[in-house]
Write a protein that holds these residues in place. Structure first.
Motif, mmCIF file in Angstrom:
data_model
loop_
_atom_site.group_PDB
_atom_site.id
_atom_site.type_symbol
_atom_site.label_atom_id
_atom_site.label_comp_id
_atom_site.label_asym_id
_atom_site.label_seq_id
_atom_site.Cartn_x
_atom_site.Cartn_y
_atom_site.Cartn_z
ATOM 1 N N ASN A 158 105.064 31.817 76.058
ATOM 2 C CA ASN A 158 104.700 31.023 74.192
ATOM 3 C C ASN A 158 105.127 32.860 73.353
ATOM 4 O O ASN A 158 106.171 32.396 72.229
ATOM 5 C CB ASN A 158 103.995 30.766 74.163
ATOM 6 C CG ASN A 158 103.383 29.069 73.465
ATOM 7 O OD1 ASN A 158 105.005 29.209 72.578
ATOM 8 N ND2 ASN A 158 102.330 29.336 72.619
ATOM 9 N N ARG A 217 106.719 22.469 72.481
ATOM 10 C CA ARG A 217 106.353 22.160 73.547
ATOM 11 C C ARG A 217 106.178 21.346 73.917
ATOM 12 O O ARG A 217 105.136 20.544 73.711
ATOM 13 C CB ARG A 217 104.968 23.455 73.029
ATOM 14 C CG ARG A 217 104.859 24.772 73.185
ATOM 15 C CD ARG A 217 103.652 25.281 72.638
ATOM 16 N NE ARG A 217 103.562 24.694 71.676
ATOM 17 C CZ ARG A 217 104.092 25.225 70.696
ATOM 18 N NH1 ARG A 217 104.934 26.680 70.493
ATOM 19 N NH2 ARG A 217 103.890 24.180 68.940
ATOM 20 N N HIS A 220 96.908 20.429 75.601
ATOM 21 C CA HIS A 220 96.841 19.958 73.980
ATOM 22 C C HIS A 220 95.657 21.001 73.507
ATOM 23 O O HIS A 220 96.097 22.063 72.322
ATOM 24 C CB HIS A 220 96.526 18.407 72.761
ATOM 25 C CG HIS A 220 97.148 18.954 71.963
ATOM 26 N ND1 HIS A 220 98.174 18.761 71.189
ATOM 27 C CD2 HIS A 220 96.173 18.604 70.567
ATOM 28 C CE1 HIS A 220 97.844 19.375 69.860
ATOM 29 N NE2 HIS A 220 96.418 18.658 69.691
ATOM 30 N N LYS A 221 94.582 21.208 74.404
ATOM 31 C CA LYS A 221 93.403 22.364 73.015
ATOM 32 C C LYS A 221 94.057 23.641 73.598
ATOM 33 O O LYS A 221 94.013 24.405 72.964
ATOM 34 C CB LYS A 221 92.112 21.560 73.901
ATOM 35 C CG LYS A 221 90.858 20.846 73.261
ATOM 36 C CD LYS A 221 89.779 20.967 73.626
ATOM 37 C CE LYS A 221 89.136 19.357 73.598
ATOM 38 N NZ LYS A 221 88.983 18.907 74.903
ATOM 39 N N ASP A 259 98.431 23.791 72.646
ATOM 40 C CA ASP A 259 98.992 22.986 71.442
ATOM 41 C C ASP A 259 100.704 22.461 71.266
ATOM 42 O O ASP A 259 101.722 22.927 70.682
ATOM 43 C CB ASP A 259 99.400 24.643 70.483
ATOM 44 C CG ASP A 259 99.746 23.539 69.160
ATOM 45 O OD1 ASP A 259 98.986 22.361 68.523
ATOM 46 O OD2 ASP A 259 100.057 25.049 67.660
ATOM 47 N N SER A 285 103.254 20.251 71.122
ATOM 48 C CA SER A 285 103.402 19.060 70.497
ATOM 49 C C SER A 285 104.521 17.686 70.622
ATOM 50 O O SER A 285 104.262 16.911 70.171
ATOM 51 C CB SER A 285 105.332 19.676 69.716
ATOM 52 O OG SER A 285 106.160 20.350 71.112
#
Ligand SMILES: Nc1nc2c(ncn2[C@@H]2O[C@H](COP(=O)(O)OP(=O)(O)OP(=O)(O)O)[C@@H](O)[C@H]2O)c(=O)[nH]1
Ligand SMILES: [Mg+2]
Length: 437
Positions: free
Chosen positions: A201, A209, A229-230, A233, A235
């Protein structure tokens, strides 16, 4: 495609279609059957309960004229299912971008990399896929072959163990509009996987993402989506293997419930088996009624007819008046009503434009009125007008103008209702009535 869920829902709907009379026991049974079908498709219990309650609440509400009770109930089921399945179709941006795919072992990342490449290539963009799976030995060959199959650029480095270093070189070498990076999977979202993706990343700086989740995990998709997600991040989400499980509905509703945007679903093993996730289309397939949208349209039109009748009977208060006037020029509102009366395009465009401006001010005025004042504007006298002007930041003259327009329209509507209108009469009447737009 998750046929068993679809078959069960269709079975329940067929029963209602054949029922002679629709009463509460028939609807209750229908709700129970659909709830059972959703639960067997691994949809979350709380969601299923809410779905049932909403249908129960609205099933016997007043139906619009021209609609049958059966149509009303079918429309409800369609709308409520669409609500839990994701509501809106995602927008797929066609700007140049870098995409990073991540997910657990075997979720479908590598095959999906080639599908995305094919999708964007079809839209006229130059695509490249990058093998950043430095863990699994055969990953390189798998993606290389898939890239050949869909005829897009491929970048990989056999034997390289550092994905971040590989990305740096890949970015220097590749000339493409869309760069899709495939990463390695793990059994679980552990520290190792998080660190690896975080390092990719930081050098790739992807625009998207995307988490790849297989549908066969059903509502467990929620935990996975939340955890990824935590940590990373995410998308967007792509839900794969929709063809291979009865739990697809569970996975989709679970992802949507986390707030994740589901972009695509995949429905087979080839690079063609992917489509943009469209909740409406999905529900239409699920209920097996291609004409359900016609029913929904019919309901909308019936709603308009109701409004038109209200206007013709001059039976409206300031709220209705505002709603009509604010909506002038917008499809499905006043112009829609005018259209139904055969007067649609007879209202001059300048009139419509000016009205849009004016209605913004009217909104402030209405917000400063009491319920009583809106329902019965006859109570309006000097002190009230003064108070409303102050509260809404407008002038007393402007408020009098709103009231005057309301009364004139009401008077005019009475005439409208009494006489059979000919095309063009509406515009004439508006002008003759001295209604200032
Ligand atoms: N039936 C079905 N099979 C699929 C679908 N998508 C992927 N697969 C199959 O699932 C298996 C795993 O797919 P991959 O793309 O290799 O998954 P991956 O996430 O890259 O796996 P790892 O790299 O090992 O973590 C393959 O056999 C695919 O053919 C789908 O939509 N439907
Ligand atoms: Mg892979």
């Amino acid at each position: 495609m998750f046929e068993s869920l679809s078959e069960k829902i269709k079975g329940a709907l067929n029963k209602i279609a054949r029922a002679g009379h629709i009463d509460k026991p028939v609807v209750d049974q229908l709700i129970e059957e659909i709830k059972r079908a959703l639960l067997s498709g691994d949809v979350n219990v709380a969601l299923v309960e809410e779905f049932g309650k909403n249908i129960e609440k609205k099933a016997f509400e007043k139906i619009a004229p021209g609609m049958t009770r059966k149509e009303h109930i079918l429309k409800l089921i369609y709308e409520e299912l669409t609500n839990i399945m994701g509501a809106e179709k995602p927008v797929i941006s066609l700007k140049p971008k870098k995409i990073l795919l991540c997910g657990l072992f075997g979720s479908g990342k590598t095959t999906t990399a080639s599908r995305l490449a094919k999708y964007y290539k079809k839209q006229g963009l130059r695509c490249a896929v990058v093998c950043c799976d430095t863990v699994r030995p055969a990953a390189y060959e798998q993606l290389e072959q898939l890239a050949k199959k869909v005829d897009v650029q491929f970048y990989g480095e056999k034997g390289e163990k550092d994905p971040a270093a590989l990305i740096v070189r890949a970015l220097k070498k590749i000339k493409a509009d869309v760069i899709i990076v495939d990463s390695s999977g793990r059994d679980a979202l552990d520290k190792e996987l998080i660190n690896e993706i975080a390092s990719i990343n930081s050098v790739l700086k992807p625009d998207e993402r995307i988490l790849v989740i297989p549908a066969d995990i059903g509502q467990a998709a929620k935990e996975q989506a939340d955890a990824f997600h935590k940590a990373l991040d995410i998308s967007d989400v792509i839900v794969t293997k929709m063809d291979a499980t009865a739990k697809g509905g569970g996975a989709l509703t679970a992802c949507y419930a986390t707030g994740a945007k589901i972009k695509f679903v995949t429905l087979g093993e080839t690079p063609d088996d992917m489509e943009v996730y469209d909740p409406k289309k999905f529900v239409i397939r699920l209920v097996g009624m291609p004409d359900i949208e016609t029913i929904v349209e019919k309901a909308k039109a019936a709603g308009l007819e109701e409004k038109a009748k209200k206007i013709m009977k001059a039976d409206f208060d300031l709220n209705d008046f505002y709603e009509q006037m604010a909506g002038i020029g917008q499809v499905g509102s006043f112009s829609g009503i005018a259209g139904m009366l055969g007067l649609g395009n007879k209202i001059p465009k300048e009139m419509l434009d000016q009205q849009q401006e004016k209605s913004k001010k009217w909104k402030f005025m209405l917000d400063s009125m009491t319920q009583e004042e809106k329902q019965n504007p006859d109570v309006m006298e000097q002190s009230r007008i003064k108070r409303i002007a102050k509260g809404s930041g407008t002038s007393e003259t402007e408020i009098r103008e709103l009231l005057s327009n309301y009364h004139k329209t009401k008077k005019m509507s009475k005439q409208l209702g009494l006489s059979k209108m000919r095309q063009g009469d509406m515009a004439k009447l508006l002008r003759r009535g001295g209604i200032k737009f």
